[in-house]
Scaffold this motif. Structure first.
Motif, mmCIF file in Angstrom:
data_model
loop_
_atom_site.group_PDB
_atom_site.id
_atom_site.type_symbol
_atom_site.label_atom_id
_atom_site.label_comp_id
_atom_site.label_asym_id
_atom_site.label_seq_id
_atom_site.Cartn_x
_atom_site.Cartn_y
_atom_site.Cartn_z
ATOM 1 N N PHE A 33 -5.932 -23.327 7.926
ATOM 2 C CA PHE A 33 -6.614 -21.311 8.259
ATOM 3 C C PHE A 33 -5.996 -20.239 8.013
ATOM 4 O O PHE A 33 -6.223 -19.697 7.384
ATOM 5 N N PRO B 135 -29.167 -20.417 21.417
ATOM 6 C CA PRO B 135 -28.833 -22.150 20.501
ATOM 7 C C PRO B 135 -28.586 -23.431 21.954
ATOM 8 O O PRO B 135 -27.767 -22.886 22.335
ATOM 9 N N ALA C 30 -8.229 -22.978 14.658
ATOM 10 C CA ALA C 30 -6.096 -23.888 16.124
ATOM 11 C C ALA C 30 -6.130 -24.310 14.197
ATOM 12 O O ALA C 30 -5.169 -25.053 14.686
ATOM 13 N N HIS C 31 -6.867 -24.544 13.181
ATOM 14 C CA HIS C 31 -5.802 -25.233 12.013
ATOM 15 C C HIS C 31 -4.685 -24.013 11.385
ATOM 16 O O HIS C 31 -5.079 -22.981 11.187
ATOM 17 N N LEU D 237 -24.209 -28.624 22.409
ATOM 18 C CA LEU D 237 -24.076 -29.722 21.531
ATOM 19 C C LEU D 237 -22.623 -30.273 21.131
ATOM 20 O O LEU D 237 -21.558 -30.237 22.240
ATOM 21 N N PRO D 238 -22.022 -31.076 21.272
ATOM 22 C CA PRO D 238 -21.059 -31.300 20.695
ATOM 23 C C PRO D 238 -19.425 -30.908 19.992
ATOM 24 O O PRO D 238 -20.145 -30.002 19.627
ATOM 25 N N PRO D 239 -18.505 -30.671 20.673
ATOM 26 C CA PRO D 239 -18.519 -29.796 20.866
ATOM 27 C C PRO D 239 -17.359 -29.891 19.343
ATOM 28 O O PRO D 239 -16.597 -31.196 19.497
ATOM 29 N N VAL D 240 -16.672 -28.747 18.924
ATOM 30 C CA VAL D 240 -15.938 -28.985 18.021
ATOM 31 C C VAL D 240 -14.582 -28.198 17.432
ATOM 32 O O VAL D 240 -14.835 -26.800 18.058
ATOM 33 N N SER D 241 -13.966 -28.584 16.580
ATOM 34 C CA SER D 241 -12.551 -27.670 16.743
ATOM 35 C C SER D 241 -12.825 -26.397 16.167
ATOM 36 O O SER D 241 -13.505 -26.133 15.569
ATOM 37 N N ASP D 242 -12.065 -25.114 17.184
ATOM 38 C CA ASP D 242 -11.936 -24.270 16.462
ATOM 39 C C ASP D 242 -11.411 -23.996 15.175
ATOM 40 O O ASP D 242 -10.380 -24.767 14.688
ATOM 41 N N LEU D 243 -12.243 -23.399 14.077
ATOM 42 C CA LEU D 243 -10.917 -23.285 12.591
ATOM 43 C C LEU D 243 -9.917 -22.743 12.614
ATOM 44 O O LEU D 243 -9.144 -23.483 11.997
#
Lengths: 164, 164
Positions: free
Chosen positions: B27, B11, B23-24, B15-21
């Motif tokens: 979740f 991949p 982390a919420h 890619l722009p880093p995106v917050s980990d799920l």
DNA sequence: CGGAGATAGTTTCCTAGTCAATCAAAGAGG
DNA sequence: CCTCTTTGATTGACTAGGAAACTATCTCCG
């Protein structure tokens, strides 16, 4: 109790007592969880994807193409559900389905360029939603809540991603 | 970012880093909540009622006959949903529907004798389910979790009973 | 009174899951 | 190698709830 019957107020007053719903931690957990999820769904309503669709897209982001079965496990849905969910995302040109090179039965799912480009904006919505509810807590409270929840998750062998 | 493209690992690595799920807090809340609910549903599967049906029955227990609209508000479901839910419970002879004496539009729902008799056993299942998950916490931890959740519920104006 | 609008409940259509049946490809054992 | 079983995915029948249209009744007010 005693066979003495109280004199019939509207609902017969001598029912066996039953624990109050709000005595359960599960009640409050679900109450808050449902509200957080619903608020997130409301934010996503302005976009072209649903909560489950976002969840699948997030699972594919920054990873190699994945088989539907893997995603089903990750998301805690059945394979049938993933098939249909993927169908919807394919119709929106956000993901693609391809035959697996090494296993004739298997498929792989991957984000399209458009799908990939959409993820960061959706992730920002998710961040904002979480902040909206939990920024009200102090850092200590957040840490404490996180620790308790992770502990429960670990103890209960809770693995699958809940449909976020 | 810069126009420099990294040399295509599986991949594309840039890619722009995106917050980990994970982390919420939302979740983890949902993860635990879903598991608790699912475990309760599994226990109810041995009975003749579903989770939503139990919830409606609990709402009617030890109270005077109630209009469906009230129950819809309490349970956080639409009136249409309550109509159908009530239909199912009526078919099982666990509740009855009657015309309201004072308002020609309104209906009232009430448990039958059989329905009333069933509630304590179901409530015991609910108690057991809650204990199964949360007895693992210390009393202090339980109190802390309860306080945090109630605080969030109050702050977020969360009123409706989640379908337990 | 009588009509306009609000309210209570039901119904219809739609969405999104589950479960079970199905089919094709893989893998195992004689 | 050929069959038996297992596995990956899809499909069809079914369930539960939401949104909005619809019906009946009530309330208000001229």
């Amino acid at each position: 109790m005693s066979p003495v019957q109280s004199p019939a107020l509207p609902p017969a007053t001598s029912l066996p007592p039953v624990s109050d719903l709000t005595a359960h931690l599960g009640f409050w957990l679900r109450l808050v969880s449902n509200h957080v999820s619903h608020a997130f769904a409301a934010k996503l309503a302005a976009t072209e994807v649903t909560v489950a669709e976002w969840s699948l897209m997030r699972a594919l982001y920054d990873k190699a193409p994945m088989p539907p079965s893997r995603i089903a496990d990750d998301m805690g849905l059945t394979r049938g559900a993933i098939t249909k969910l993927a169908d919807r995302l394919i119709a929106k040109a956000l993901i693609v389905r391809a035959a697996s090179p090494d296993d004739g039965r298997a498929q792989t799912l991957a984000l399209t360029e458009r799908g990939t480009a959409l993820v960061p904006a959706l992730a920002a919505l998710a961040d904002r939603n979480d902040a909206e509810f939990f920024d009200a807590l102090t850092p200590d409270e957040r840490a404490s809540l996180l620790r308790l929840l992770k502990g429960l998750a670990e103890r209960g062998q809770m693995t699958a991603t809940p449909i976020e």
